[in-house]
Enzyme design. Structure first.
Site, PDB file in Angstrom:
ATOM      1  N   GLY A 115      11.392   1.490   3.057  1.00 18.21           N
ATOM      2  CA  GLY A 115      10.745   0.204   2.895  1.00 18.21           C
ATOM      3  C   GLY A 115       9.346   0.264   2.299  1.00 18.21           C
ATOM      4  O   GLY A 115       8.988   1.457   1.985  1.00 18.21           O
TER       5      GLY A 115
ATOM      6  N   ILE B 133       0.837  -1.258   0.069  1.00 15.51           N
ATOM      7  CA  ILE B 133      -0.189   0.005  -0.194  1.00 15.51           C
ATOM      8  C   ILE B 133       0.983   1.225  -0.116  1.00 15.51           C
ATOM      9  O   ILE B 133       0.383   2.490  -0.002  1.00 15.51           O
ATOM     10  CB  ILE B 133      -1.127   0.152   1.218  1.00 15.51           C
ATOM     11  CG1 ILE B 133      -0.195  -0.501   2.578  1.00 15.51           C
ATOM     12  CG2 ILE B 133      -2.348  -0.938   0.824  1.00 15.51           C
ATOM     13  CD1 ILE B 133      -1.024  -0.085   3.898  1.00 15.51           C
ATOM     14  N   GLY B 134       2.084   1.267   0.052  1.00 11.12           N
ATOM     15  CA  GLY B 134       2.961   2.385  -0.107  1.00 11.12           C
ATOM     16  C   GLY B 134       4.309   2.221  -0.015  1.00 11.12           C
ATOM     17  O   GLY B 134       4.828   0.878   0.460  1.00 11.12           O
ATOM     18  N   THR B 135       5.199   2.982  -0.548  1.00 13.76           N
ATOM     19  CA  THR B 135       6.628   2.594  -0.591  1.00 13.76           C
ATOM     20  C   THR B 135       7.318   3.924  -0.135  1.00 13.76           C
ATOM     21  O   THR B 135       6.841   4.885  -0.555  1.00 13.76           O
ATOM     22  CB  THR B 135       7.094   2.286  -1.968  1.00 13.76           C
ATOM     23  OG1 THR B 135       6.212   1.408  -2.764  1.00 13.76           O
ATOM     24  CG2 THR B 135       8.409   1.283  -1.938  1.00 13.76           C
ATOM     25  N   GLY B 136       8.268   3.864   0.532  1.00 11.33           N
ATOM     26  CA  GLY B 136       8.764   5.085   1.047  1.00 11.33           C
ATOM     27  C   GLY B 136      10.553   4.638   1.173  1.00 11.33           C
ATOM     28  O   GLY B 136      10.869   3.699   0.754  1.00 11.33           O
ATOM     29  N   GLY B 137      11.023   5.974   1.561  1.00 11.82           N
ATOM     30  CA  GLY B 137      12.577   5.732   1.726  1.00 11.82           C
ATOM     31  C   GLY B 137      13.161   4.373   2.285  1.00 11.82           C
ATOM     32  O   GLY B 137      14.312   3.861   2.143  1.00 11.82           O
TER      33      GLY B 137
ATOM     34  N   VAL C  93       5.269  -0.670   2.565  1.00 12.23           N
ATOM     35  CA  VAL C  93       4.179  -1.032   3.560  1.00 12.23           C
ATOM     36  C   VAL C  93       2.964  -1.922   2.916  1.00 12.23           C
ATOM     37  O   VAL C  93       2.720  -1.748   1.982  1.00 12.23           O
ATOM     38  CB  VAL C  93       3.504   0.255   4.222  1.00 12.23           C
ATOM     39  CG1 VAL C  93       2.470  -0.042   5.128  1.00 12.23           C
ATOM     40  CG2 VAL C  93       4.526   1.214   4.341  1.00 12.23           C
TER      41      VAL C  93
ATOM     42  N   LYS D 296       5.536  -2.911   7.969  1.00 15.80           N
ATOM     43  CA  LYS D 296       6.319  -2.168   7.212  1.00 15.80           C
ATOM     44  C   LYS D 296       7.763  -3.041   7.046  1.00 15.80           C
ATOM     45  O   LYS D 296       8.523  -3.222   7.970  1.00 15.80           O
ATOM     46  CB  LYS D 296       6.932  -0.891   7.998  1.00 15.80           C
ATOM     47  CG  LYS D 296       7.890   0.079   7.258  1.00 15.80           C
ATOM     48  CD  LYS D 296       7.618   1.389   7.762  1.00 15.80           C
ATOM     49  CE  LYS D 296       8.399   2.166   6.621  1.00 15.80           C
ATOM     50  NZ  LYS D 296       7.656   3.315   6.242  1.00 15.80           N
TER      51      LYS D 296
ATOM     52  N   ASP E 266      11.548  12.806  10.615  1.00 14.79           N
ATOM     53  CA  ASP E 266      11.190  12.741   9.323  1.00 14.79           C
ATOM     54  C   ASP E 266       9.599  13.083   9.442  1.00 14.79           C
ATOM     55  O   ASP E 266       8.714  12.329   8.867  1.00 14.79           O
ATOM     56  CB  ASP E 266      11.359  11.378   8.722  1.00 14.79           C
ATOM     57  CG  ASP E 266      11.049  11.327   7.234  1.00 14.79           C
ATOM     58  OD1 ASP E 266      10.889  12.397   7.014  1.00 14.79           O
ATOM     59  OD2 ASP E 266      10.805  10.124   6.612  1.00 14.79           O
TER      60      ASP E 266
END
Ligand code: NAG
Ligand code: NAG
Ligand code: NAG
Length: 824
Positions: A535, A529-533, A537, A551, A651
């Protein structure tokens, strides 16, 4: 006349300087001279075009004849020595501000030449040395702010010549000696702030002449003597009186009750003795009363029950006795009550009636007895400390403040309610408490269950043989049926290995590693459902129906066992955080192949995504948006100030603020940065999201709470504007005239219709004022999150201007009206 010799000296210096300037002026026009003087400072060199009209430069305002009348360089990065600025070349100047800059050196005596000056603000610099005596010749001065510098020596008695002054602030410097009695000449003063210096001696009685004062702050000095009763005749209009953190002794004068407009009364951390005057009950407007850290004796007067506007009452660390008046619980606004460390006895009155807004209650270190009332406070109760009393009886089942609870060292007994069983430290010192959870004395059931025990032994005698036979039969059956015995063995060893690296807390069920893998089909992209710096999710629905967010961290830098331990310690710290605006961390899995954190699932995803989707953004009406900003502020205040060691998020961005199904905000993802940078000397290579990072990080690389404060400011504006506020952030570096024209109403998210409700408008102004304060370029001039959070809890004041007329530059320059660093 007392100042004649001084005056003639000033006139002499003044004349010399003017001549110096005007000798040159015979060749250049005085206007050209002003420009030259500006150029000589080099403070405008970064952006100006030398051939351009200097009246258009940043912060400069000229009158119709082209003379400079105003220089406003607040927070503009001006640096160097103040003496680079040739004061004698600006005879028309009415207003001068170099506040929040990087100026050093001493204040030149030539400053006395600015005879037309009305406003002078040199606060928040690094100015040293003494205030020149010549300051006394600024006879038109109405506001003087030299606070937050390194100035010292005595306050010159010549300030008494500034009879037009309405505001005098010399706080946070190193001034010594007595408060000059000439200060009593300043009869127009409305604000006098001499706090945080090292002033000595007694308050001069001439202070009684200051009959227009609305705020008097002499806190954090070494003032002695008693509080003069004349203080009660100051001004009926005084709303804030702060004499805290001095060495005042004697009784609190009852004349203080004459100051009926008082909203803030701070007399804490002195050596005051005697009883609390019952007349304090007359102060009907009082919102904050801090008397802690004195030697006050006797009971809390019943008249305190008349303080209908009281929000914060701190009487802790005195020698008060008697019982806590029931009347206190009827105060409708009361939120923070600290009566700890006294000699109070009797029962706890904060029962089911009243006190509905109570947020923090500390009654620890007293002699209170009786039972804990069934209900304390209402739904706002965040912190409750009843430790070190003589309370008895059982812990009510419903007791569950959402941040902190301490019941240690009482005589409590009986079973510990399930939701409190994780609190080992805060329940110790109560011999009678019991629970089945690990670490507590098990509840003794033997006395009441003797009979059933006999029957159960009988039952076992019958059942045991039957089950044994059945087990043998079943095992035999499986043994024959199952051929893949080896596989069975290897699974169980794998499971036990996983158990070592897998830990889950605060969770009302069990999660198995296999369940998580199964729920995400081995982290299949379709559950992502999402990607960030750090990792990606994943959403995982567990067999029990509970949905969690996983995560999965990309980085596998943590391999050595030492790091493994610190990883576990860090995660444990994070898992113990309890705040209603922080996403719960349920646990983690740490494995070479796969490292993840397990969080509470948030239905509506990130604030970032919701703001960028037109339909969803419409659902976020103004009230919801203001509430989101408040929630983030409270959560950050908790992380920074209420945890055992301050936790910097590092962050904060709209990506890391998540919304539940009711569009309430939760701060997430704290600590991932912390976990991944275990060297954590607070220096870090990478922290934060571009567009939210505090400017100083670029060169200091040191992460402090103030970095979070900056990022919070960005998010707050983003919520109001519906988009990243980069245009507003860049406005600060362009010229003042372009900022002046941008109106608040024009930058608000245009997808929503403009706010109409008065309260909502006030809240939007408050949010944006606070946001701009948080975005100040100097970290130390940003407010702490604690202050921000308190501002949101305070009652709102209305604004003089109509909503449509408020400009961005006004918001930016408006000092937040805050009550010192006192924690509320
Ligand atoms: C400097 O300003 C003058 C007058 O405003 C203008 O004519 C000129 O083009 C500017 N020069 C530069 C390099 O911007
Ligand atoms: C003032 O600051 C500048 C740098 O901003 C420095 O070069 C100078 O030495 C300082 N002067 C004094 C008197 O501290
Ligand atoms: C309550 O007061 C005591 C003594 O004044 C103090 O040590 C303790 O930290 C306070 N508790 C909370 C939760 O602030």
């Amino acid at each position: 006349m007392m100042f004649t010799s001084f005056t003639s000296r000033v006139v002499f210096i003044w004349a010399t300087l003017l001549t110096a300037c005007f000798l040159v002026a015979s060749e250049l026009s005085s206007i050209q001279l002003e420009k030259e003087a500006l150029l000589n400072t080099s403070w405008w060199s970064s952006e100006i075009n030398y051939s351009s009209d200097h009246c258009q430069w940043h912060g400069i305002t000229c009158d119709s004849t082209g003379h400079i009348i105003e220089i406003f360089m607040h927070s503009y990065g001006v640096e160097g020595e103040l003496s680079q600025f040739n004061f004698s070349c600006f005879p028309n100047l009415k207003s001068l501000s170099f506040s929040s800059s990087d100026l050093n050196g001493s204040i030149p005596s030539q400053i006395g030449a600015l005879s037309k000056l009305k406003f002078l603000n040199l606060s928040n610099n690094h100015l040293t040395d003494v205030i020149p005596y010549e300051i006394g010749s600024l006879s038109n001065l109405m506001e003087l702010d030299l606070s937050l510098n390194l100035l010292g020596g005595p306050i010159p008695s010549s300030v008494g010549c500034l009879t037009k002054l309405t505001t005098l602030s010399l706080s946070v410097n190193f001034f010594t000696g007595a408060i000059p009695s000439s200060i009593g000449n300043l009869t127009k003063l409305t604000t006098l702030d001499l706090s945080s210096n090292t002033l000595t001696r007694a308050i001069p009685s001439s202070i009684g002449n200051l009959i227009k004062l609305s705020a008097l702050d002499l806190s954090s000095n070494n003032l002695i003597g008693s509080i003069p009763p004349i203080i009660g005749y100051l001004a009926n209009s005084i709303s804030s009186l702060d004499l805290s953190r001095n060495k005042f002794h004697g009784q609190i004068p009852s004349t203080i009750a004459n100051l009926t407009s008082l909203e803030y009364l701070f007399l804490d951390s002195n050596q005051l003795s005697g009883p609390l005057p019952r007349e304090i009950g007359n102060l009907k407007n009082l919102m904050i009363l801090l008397l802690r850290g004195n030697n006050l004796i006797g009971p809390i007067p019943l008249t305190f029950g008349y303080l209908a506007n009281l929000i914060n009452l701190a009487l802790n660390s005195n020698k008060l006795n008697g019982s806590i008046p029931d009347e206190l619980t009827q105060l409708p606004q009361l939120q923070f009550v600290d009566l700890s460390d006294n000699k109070l006895s009797g029962h706890i009155p904060f029962g089911i009636k009243g006190s509905m807004r109570l947020t923090r209650l500390n009654l620890s270190y007293n002699h209170l007895n009786g039972r804990i009332p069934l209900k304390i406070g209402g739904e706002y109760l965040a912190q409750l400390d009843l430790s070190n009393n003589n309370l008895s009886g059982t812990i009510p089942d419903s007791l569950f403040p959402w941040e902190y609870l301490d019941l240690s060292y009482n005589n409590l007994e009986g079973p510990i309610p399930h939701q409190l069983q994780y609190l080992h430290q805060q329940l110790k010192g109560n011999k009678g408490l019991c629970a089945e959870a690990f670490g507590f004395t098990p509840c003794d059931t033997s006395s009441s269950e003797k009979k059933p025990k006999i029957t159960s032994i009988r039952l076992i005698m019958i059942i045991l043989p039957i089950t044994t036979i059945l087990t043998i039969l079943i095992f035999g059956f499986f043994f024959l049926k199952r051929k893949d015995k080896k596989a069975l063995l290897s699974t169980s060893t794998r499971a036990s290995k996983i158990r070592d690296v897998f830990s889950i807390w605060n969770f009302d069920g069990r999660i198995a590693f296999e369940d998580l893998i199964e729920a995400t089909e081995g982290f299949d992209i379709k559950y992502c459902i999402g990607t960030g710096g750090y990792g990606s999710v994943y959403k995982a629905q567990l067999p029990q129906g509970k949905v969690v967010a996983l995560k999965k961290l990309h980085s596998l830098e943590i391999e050595e066992s030492a790091s493994l331990n610190s990883f576990q310690n860090e995660v444990r710290v994070l898992s113990e955080l309890r705040h209603r605006n922080i996403i719960k961390l349920y646990g983690y899995c740490l494995h070479k192949k796969c490292m993840f954190l397990i969080y509470e699932y948030m239905e509506r995803g990130s604030l970032f995504c919701v703001l960028r989707n037109d339909d969803e953004a419409l659902e976020l009406d103004w009230t919801k948006r203001v509430n989101i900003v408040k929630a983030v502020a409270h959560a950050l205040s908790y992380l920074h100030h209420d945890c055992t060691s301050s936790i910097v998020h590092r962050d904060i961005s709209s990506n890391n603020i998540l919304l539940n199904s009711e569009l309430q905000a939760f701060v997430g993802d704290f600590g991932v940065a912390r976990i991944l940078h275990l060297d954590s000397s607070n220096r870090t290579m990478l922290a934060g999201t571009y567009g939210y990072i505090a400017p100083e990080l670029a060169y200091t690389m040191v992460v402090t709470e103030k970095c979070d404060v900056y990022s919070f400011g960005v998010v707050a504006l983003e919520v109001l504007m519906g988009r990243h506020p980069e245009e507003i952030l860049s406005l600060s570096s362009s010229s003042s005239s372009s900022t002046q024209n941008v109106m608040l109403i024009d930058v608000l998210d245009s997808r929503l219709s403009p706010p109409v409700n008065r309260i909502v408008k006030q809240e939007i102004v408050l949010v944006s004022t606070i946001a701009f304060a948080c975005l100040r370029s100097k970290p130390k001039s940003r407010p702490t999150m604690k202050r921000v959070s308190q501002e949101f809890l305070k009652q709102k004041t209305s604004f003089a201007k109509s909503f449509g007329e408020i400009s961005i530059s006004e918001l930016r320059n408006q000092e937040m009206y805050l009550f010192d660093e006192h924690d509320a």
